[in-house]
Design a protein around this motif. Structure first.
Motif, PDB file in Angstrom:
ATOM      1  N   MET A  23       0.840  -1.189   0.000  1.00 15.59           N
ATOM      2  CA  MET A  23       0.000   0.000   0.000  1.00 15.59           C
ATOM      3  C   MET A  23       0.883   1.251   0.000  1.00 15.59           C
ATOM      4  O   MET A  23       1.879   1.320   0.712  1.00 15.59           O
ATOM      5  CB  MET A  23      -0.880   0.001   1.248  1.00 15.59           C
ATOM      6  N   ASP A  37       0.378   2.428   7.704  1.00 10.02           N
ATOM      7  CA  ASP A  37       0.236   3.643   6.888  1.00 10.02           C
ATOM      8  C   ASP A  37      -0.289   4.806   7.723  1.00 10.02           C
ATOM      9  O   ASP A  37       0.147   5.947   7.566  1.00 10.02           O
ATOM     10  CB  ASP A  37      -0.721   3.381   5.729  1.00 10.02           C
ATOM     11  N   ASP A  52      -5.537   5.401  -2.159  1.00 11.45           N
ATOM     12  CA  ASP A  52      -5.308   4.641  -0.931  1.00 11.45           C
ATOM     13  C   ASP A  52      -6.609   4.237  -0.255  1.00 11.45           C
ATOM     14  O   ASP A  52      -6.700   3.163   0.359  1.00 11.45           O
ATOM     15  CB  ASP A  52      -4.460   5.453   0.052  1.00 11.45           C
TER      16      ASP A  52
END
Length: 338
Positions: free
Chosen positions: A1, A143, A325
């Motif tokens: 990611m 993230d 995302d």
């Protein structure tokens, strides 16, 4: 990611409340007491009788202190240290050590994390737990940490959200023409569109009065919130749509890197216990409340909601509308669905 950069304007989201400035403990040294123990603040927005408080925050405090690793926790509930945006900024600045936040509110500092509050993205609380324990879930949390410089201790569901109105809501078509109150965050407003609702933004504190006066026709919340706000007094039908899990993240400031490994282990273990306890408490509270409502005449409880129609419509809309995302997080969550 794809990794995202930190947000340099994070601390401008809200003015840090004055109470938060004094909540770090004695002597301005980040809460270290004279006996060498470390004092941490834990903030949240819930009332003492809600599962997030009595089965979550209170249990974390009790288990951490029982571990006898030199950690003490002071709890500030009921938004004593500010609203969601204030507290997120205070965690980022280190003025609050630990906070319990909804995923949609955290989207203000890292948009993809708000997908944990997307309509029907999780099948149930077990699916949330499975995702959080998966490599996909670990990637989402990593993230978030990279983007916001905030550590996540764990996550739990505070129950599914359902519709109330003065008429039954059994299918997406039944929402047509109704003004339904949704929270004002981008993810909640996207959920409204996905479900086919005409969203009206009303502050939570004004919800009861807005329903009573007819400013809105309906609303959506978890059973525990619907009960605590006495909405049966101003609405006739509770439609069990289960259209979104109320996902909370237990987040921590950079103090995480300042406490010892033994203290980190105690915190992690306490939060893991609280995740299980909150899930059980929510289920028990909901079952007891629904049993009471079904046996009384305050509500007509609508059980035959076409959840498949709602879910199919919502997931298709989200899959077509999300990008980058946020779409990756959505797809990662759905990939862990059974």
């Amino acid at each position: 990611m794809t990794r995202t950069t930190k947000l340099p304007t994070l601390l401008t989201l809200a003015t840090v409340p004055a109470l938060a400035l004094v909540a770090c403990g004695d002597g301005g040294d980040g809460g270290d007491a004279s006996d060498g123990s470390v004092s941490l603040t834990l903030a949240h927005s819930y009332n003492d009788d809600q599962p997030q408080a009595r089965c979550g925050a209170d249990l974390i405090k009790d288990e951490v202190e029982a571990a006898d690793v030199g950690l003490e926790i002071e709890i500030f509930g009921s938004s004593q240290l500010g609203g969601d945006a204030d507290r997120i900024a205070s965690v980022a600045s280190g003025d609050i050590d630990i906070d319990i936040q909804g995923a949609s509110a955290l989207g203000a500092v890292h948009e993809p994390i708000s997908i944990l509050d997307a309509a029907y993205v999780f099948d149930d609380a077990e699916h949330l737990a499975t995702f959080m324990d998966s490599p996909e879930g670990a990637g989402v949390i990593e993230d978030f940490a990279d983007a916001a410089d905030i550590h996540t201790l764990g996550a739990w569901s505070a129950g599914a959200r359902h519709f109330t109105a003065d008429e039954p809501i059994r299918s997406p078509e039944d929402l047509s023409g109704l003004r339904v109150r949704f929270p004002g965050s981008p993810q909640y407003l996207m959920n409204a569109r996905a479900l086919g609702a005409d969203a009206t933004e009303v502050a939570y504190e004004e919800l009861y009065l807005s329903l009573q006066q007819g400013a809105v026709d309906g609303q959506e919340n978890p059973i525990t919130n619907i009960d605590s706000e006495n909405l049966a007094e101003v609405q006739d039908y509770l439609s069990l749509s289960s259209h979104q899990l109320n996902t909370n993240l237990i987040i921590m400031s950079d103090r995480w890197n300042e406490v010892s490994e033994e203290q980190q282990e105690a915190l992690t273990a306490a939060v893991e216990s609280a995740v299980d306890a909150v899930t059980e408490c929510v289920a028990e509270d909901e079952e007891a409340t629904l049993e009471q409502w079904r046996s009384g005449d305050d509500w007509e409880v609508i059980d035959d909601v076409d959840v498949e129609a709602f879910q199919g419509q919502a997931l298709e809309y989200l899959g077509d509308s999300l990008e980058d995302d946020s779409l990756e997080v959505f797809e990662a969550i759905r990939s862990t669905s059974e």
